[in-house]
Design a protein around this motif. Structure first.
Motif, PDB file in Angstrom:
ATOM      1  N   UNK A 317      36.748  59.819 126.263  1.00  0.00           N
ATOM      2  CA  UNK A 317      37.521  58.589 126.397  1.00  0.00           C
ATOM      3  C   UNK A 317      38.373  58.604 127.664  1.00  0.00           C
ATOM      4  N   UNK A 318      38.980  59.762 127.960  1.00  0.00           N
ATOM      5  CA  UNK A 318      39.785  59.850 129.179  1.00  0.00           C
ATOM      6  C   UNK A 318      38.887  59.726 130.422  1.00  0.00           C
ATOM      7  N   UNK A 319      37.679  60.243 130.369  1.00  0.00           N
ATOM      8  CA  UNK A 319      36.743  60.073 131.480  1.00  0.00           C
ATOM      9  C   UNK A 319      36.467  58.594 131.733  1.00  0.00           C
ATOM     10  N   UNK A 320      36.523  57.810 130.677  1.00  0.00           N
ATOM     11  CA  UNK A 320      36.283  56.368 130.780  1.00  0.00           C
ATOM     12  C   UNK A 320      37.542  55.590 131.125  1.00  0.00           C
ATOM     13  N   UNK A 321      38.644  56.279 131.334  1.00  0.00           N
ATOM     14  CA  UNK A 321      39.873  55.609 131.735  1.00  0.00           C
ATOM     15  C   UNK A 321      40.806  55.247 130.604  1.00  0.00           C
ATOM     16  N   UNK A 322      40.468  55.606 129.363  1.00  0.00           N
ATOM     17  CA  UNK A 322      41.325  55.298 128.227  1.00  0.00           C
ATOM     18  C   UNK A 322      42.535  56.236 128.252  1.00  0.00           C
ATOM     19  N   UNK A 323      43.726  55.670 128.159  1.00  0.00           N
ATOM     20  CA  UNK A 323      44.934  56.495 128.179  1.00  0.00           C
ATOM     21  C   UNK A 323      45.351  56.941 126.788  1.00  0.00           C
ATOM     22  N   UNK A 324      45.251  56.046 125.815  1.00  0.00           N
ATOM     23  CA  UNK A 324      45.648  56.383 124.448  1.00  0.00           C
ATOM     24  C   UNK A 324      44.433  56.943 123.716  1.00  0.00           C
ATOM     25  N   UNK A 325      44.350  58.248 123.629  1.00  0.00           N
ATOM     26  CA  UNK A 325      43.175  58.881 123.038  1.00  0.00           C
ATOM     27  C   UNK A 325      43.494  59.595 121.724  1.00  0.00           C
ATOM     28  N   UNK A 326      44.760  59.585 121.310  1.00  0.00           N
ATOM     29  CA  UNK A 326      45.118  60.258 120.064  1.00  0.00           C
ATOM     30  C   UNK A 326      44.606  59.464 118.867  1.00  0.00           C
ATOM     31  N   UNK A 327      43.982  60.119 117.910  1.00  0.00           N
ATOM     32  CA  UNK A 327      43.496  59.397 116.732  1.00  0.00           C
ATOM     33  C   UNK A 327      44.636  59.044 115.783  1.00  0.00           C
ATOM     34  N   UNK A 328      44.339  58.170 114.851  1.00  0.00           N
ATOM     35  CA  UNK A 328      45.299  57.835 113.804  1.00  0.00           C
ATOM     36  C   UNK A 328      45.566  59.083 112.954  1.00  0.00           C
ATOM     37  N   UNK A 329      46.843  59.360 112.713  1.00  0.00           N
ATOM     38  CA  UNK A 329      47.206  60.508 111.876  1.00  0.00           C
ATOM     39  C   UNK A 329      48.150  60.048 110.776  1.00  0.00           C
ATOM     40  N   UNK A 330      47.791  60.341 109.544  1.00  0.00           N
ATOM     41  CA  UNK A 330      48.616  59.994 108.393  1.00  0.00           C
ATOM     42  C   UNK A 330      49.323  61.237 107.874  1.00  0.00           C
ATOM     43  N   UNK A 331      50.476  61.042 107.291  1.00  0.00           N
ATOM     44  CA  UNK A 331      51.171  62.126 106.599  1.00  0.00           C
ATOM     45  C   UNK A 331      50.968  61.921 105.100  1.00  0.00           C
ATOM     46  N   UNK A 332      50.245  62.833 104.472  1.00  0.00           N
ATOM     47  CA  UNK A 332      49.815  62.646 103.084  1.00  0.00           C
ATOM     48  C   UNK A 332      50.191  63.883 102.261  1.00  0.00           C
ATOM     49  N   UNK A 333      50.552  63.651 101.014  1.00  0.00           N
ATOM     50  CA  UNK A 333      50.896  64.754 100.115  1.00  0.00           C
ATOM     51  C   UNK A 333      49.651  65.562  99.772  1.00  0.00           C
ATOM     52  N   UNK A 334      49.789  66.871  99.808  1.00  0.00           N
ATOM     53  CA  UNK A 334      48.673  67.746  99.495  1.00  0.00           C
ATOM     54  C   UNK A 334      48.383  67.733  97.997  1.00  0.00           C
ATOM     55  N   UNK A 335      47.107  67.673  97.677  1.00  0.00           N
ATOM     56  CA  UNK A 335      46.686  67.781  96.283  1.00  0.00           C
ATOM     57  C   UNK A 335      46.110  69.145  95.972  1.00  0.00           C
ATOM     58  N   UNK A 336      46.383  70.133  96.833  1.00  0.00           N
ATOM     59  CA  UNK A 336      45.841  71.474  96.631  1.00  0.00           C
ATOM     60  C   UNK A 336      46.848  72.514  97.140  1.00  0.00           C
ATOM     61  N   UNK A 337      46.653  73.732  96.700  1.00  0.00           N
ATOM     62  CA  UNK A 337      47.433  74.861  97.205  1.00  0.00           C
ATOM     63  C   UNK A 337      46.606  75.595  98.255  1.00  0.00           C
ATOM     64  N   UNK A 338      47.278  76.116  99.277  1.00  0.00           N
ATOM     65  CA  UNK A 338      46.612  76.915 100.309  1.00  0.00           C
ATOM     66  C   UNK A 338      47.463  78.167 100.510  1.00  0.00           C
TER      67      UNK A 338
END
Length: 402
Positions: A317-338
């Motif tokens: 995307x940056x090669x194509x001149x796009x400046x905003x390349x960050x994807x959508x990021x959500x903050x979500x509660x975990x449903x599992x233990x790690x």
């Protein structure tokens, strides 16, 4: 060798992409540019809307006649629909008007039809207090003549095409797609539709990568499967470097005795980045061969998907001149233990269920079925353990494939 953090690797990739020459441009009709990247700024040659118009079906009047309208009612002097050129409004009258229709000169207020009554003489009576300017869309409310609609580098969406059309532009100058060669490495690979021999597997990475590139609207050069041979590797890279803007490979970039791609890039090219603190995908490589950038992805199917989405996509995307390349990021509660804190950022295939993010299937880097069960990637930062209910970053696939 120290592992490079993912954020640092991404910065390096974007800097490298910005230093490359942008693709050539082409001018296309508006209906052919969805998903393409704008190459030149777009200015509006007119106001939108081009004239005051009604926001409601109702009656248009002059604010100075509100008092008379409240006392005796107003006669209807004309009927105005969208697409008409109305006559000036006679003082002491109102006009029947419909949504989107131009306001007649002399009128500055509209009352919706639900708030009026008509008496037997045809006079319109207004049942609520009127405010000057209500229910009127003024000229230029949306866009002013001469204003910049969009700056270069925008990946055009459907709503953007509608906005461009609203100012009367029928063509747009956009960047041409990148020519991207996709090369799979390994004697063990066989294309679907053929019989598997001993020790062989079907080449799934080719289809994952081509699919991702097609979603980005890029031109794919299918370079097939590369045998495990150092001279064949050098010749194939030399051939592709003369035809492609970018070469994307899968497999062969580690340090095993049969990993001839990594060996060739180190001996005959320019290796600028190797081994990242990411799981899956540690052996990700950025190199150049004969002047052409090479993005070397791991061979494991899940690692190919993860590294493409997190690293290759923003680079392209940056090669194509796009400046905003960050994807959508959500903050979500975990449903599992790690409970295992790793030394790399881990991107796990996951899905949302009832407001929580849960893991989707087996998380081995060689397992691809869990990616099809998933709706995105959940990140567990290095050195972190997670308990149910804790908040984690989640990247939906919908924002990673576009």
């Amino acid at each position: 060798m120290n592992l490079m953090p993912v954020a640092q690797a991404l910065d390096h990739l974007l800097t490298s992409a910005s230093a490359e020459s942008p693709p050539d441009t082409e001018t296309l009709r508006l209906e052919a540019v969805l998903g393409r990247v704008l190459a030149k700024p777009l200015h509006s040659a007119q106001d939108v809307p081009p004239w005051d118009n009604s926001a409601m079906d109702g009656y248009a009047l002059h604010a100075a006649d509100i008092a008379a309208a409240n006392q005796t009612g107003l006669p209807v002097s004309q009927r105005i629909t969208a697409g008409m050129a109305p006559q000036p409004l006679a003082r002491g009258t109102c006009a029947r008007i419909f949504t989107g229709a131009p306001m007649p000169r002399g009128a500055d207020t509209v009352e919706m039809q639900e708030n009026v009554t008509l008496d037997p003489q045809g006079l319109v009576h207004f049942t609520r207090i009127l405010k000057q300017g209500q229910n009127v869309r003024p000229q230029g409310q949306d866009i002013r003549k001469g204003s910049i609609l969009f700056k270069p580098g925008l990946k055009l969406r459907p709503q953007d095409l509608g906005l461009i059309a609203s100012v009367g532009l029928a063509t747009v100058e956009v960047y041409k797609p990148l020519r991207i060669a996709v090369l799979s490495t390994g004697d063990e690979l066989v294309e679907p539709g053929h019989e598997l021999g001993p020790g062989q597997i079907f080449n799934s990475n080719r289809y994952t990568l081509i699919g991702c590139l097609q979603r980005l609207g890029q031109q794919v050069i299918d370079a097939g499967i590369l045998e495990d041979d150092p001279e064949a590797t050098r010749k194939r890279l030399q051939s592709l470097a003369g035809r492609a803007d970018v070469i994307i490979t899968s497999g062969g970039v580690s340090v095993g005795e049969a990993d001839f791609l990594g060996e060739t890039l180190r001996d005959h090219g320019e290796l600028t980045m190797w081994k990242l603190a990411i799981k899956p995908g540690k052996p990700f490589t950025l190199a150049r061969f004969a002047g052409t950038p090479v993005l070397g992805l791991p061979g494991n199917p899940a690692a190919v998907l993860v590294t493409f989405l997190l690293l290759v996509r923003p680079y392209l995307l940056r090669r194509l001149g796009v400046q905003e390349v960050n994807p959508v990021m959500l903050q979500v509660a975990s449903g599992f233990d790690w409970i295992r804190a790793g030394n790399r950022d881990e991107y796990l295939r996951a899905r949302l269920e009832e407001g929580h993010v849960v893991l989707a299937g087996n998380q081995s880097s060689g397992v691809l079925s869990s990616a099809s069960e998933a709706s995105g990637l959940v990140c567990i930062p290095s050195g972190t353990v997670v308990s149910k209910g804790e908040t984690l970053p989640f990247l939906p696939f919908e924002g990673l494939f576009d």
